[in-house]
Design an enzyme around this catalytic site. Sequence first.
Site, PDB file in Angstrom:
ATOM      1  N   CYS A   1      41.466  36.055  44.991  1.00 45.15           N
ATOM      2  CA  CYS A   1      41.042  34.659  44.863  1.00 45.15           C
ATOM      3  C   CYS A   1      42.273  33.754  44.767  1.00 45.15           C
ATOM      4  O   CYS A   1      43.273  34.114  44.136  1.00 45.15           O
ATOM      5  CB  CYS A   1      40.169  34.488  43.626  1.00 45.15           C
ATOM      6  SG  CYS A   1      38.610  35.390  43.707  1.00 45.15           S
TER       7      CYS A   1
ATOM      8  N   CYS B   1      40.760  43.747  39.010  1.00 47.26           N
ATOM      9  CA  CYS B   1      39.620  42.828  38.922  1.00 47.26           C
ATOM     10  C   CYS B   1      38.422  43.474  38.240  1.00 47.26           C
ATOM     11  O   CYS B   1      37.450  42.800  37.913  1.00 47.26           O
ATOM     12  CB  CYS B   1      39.226  42.347  40.309  1.00 47.26           C
ATOM     13  SG  CYS B   1      38.676  43.649  41.421  1.00 47.26           S
TER      14      CYS B   1
END
Length: 233
Positions: free
Chosen positions: A203, A229
């Site tokens: 991201c 993540c």
Amino acid sequence: MLTYENWQEPSITFQEDDLYKGALSVLKWAYGHYGDQLVYACSFGIEGIVLIDLIAKVKKDARIVFLDTGLHFKETYDTIDAVKERYPGLDIVLKTPELTVEEQNDQHGDQLWKTDPQSCCHMRKVIPLQEALSGYPAWLSGLRREQSPKRAGTNFLNKDEKFKSVKVCPLIHWTWKDIWRYASREELTYNPLHDQGYPSIGCAPCTQPAFTAQDLRSGRWSGTAKTECGLHE
């Protein structure tokens, strides 16, 4: 069929000293074993681009899932479009979280990725992948042993406690140089951010250029203790 529920250490031997370091033989076995019940969760980084090209040699209509958090770089979406054009037969699905970024801001505060990155990843990546893998006994991942100490023990076939599934990792023996040699040889289109110092791309708010060539993931979640993540922990 090998599943999480009946897991036992596989006795399958894959050819590891060939041109593909076992990757193609693993994919042929996996799609032969699971067929349409195998899904690839892809981030569309360079490893993903290479793995997609290998997958297309084995199963041209394979299902590919991208976790569309709503926070990715424009270059990532452009890369997905290029992949769709090159491999029109692939079933590429963009999986979105329950909440939009705006709804998440309203319910959990602005920029949760800064205040609580663990929760942000859980809502925008982990839960969507759980949903995407529901009903599938196995999934593919582009993990490589070289990527980080946490990934160094990854095998071709893994019992995935996180998602109660079998995780198939064809690229475990590939080095960073192997990945780029293959991409160059096959003239693969890849995310241009790789040429701007981003070896690992996630991201946008949580990704910076890598700080060291020795740690290709050093640009992820910079300034925090976070290194994953949550998909591979």
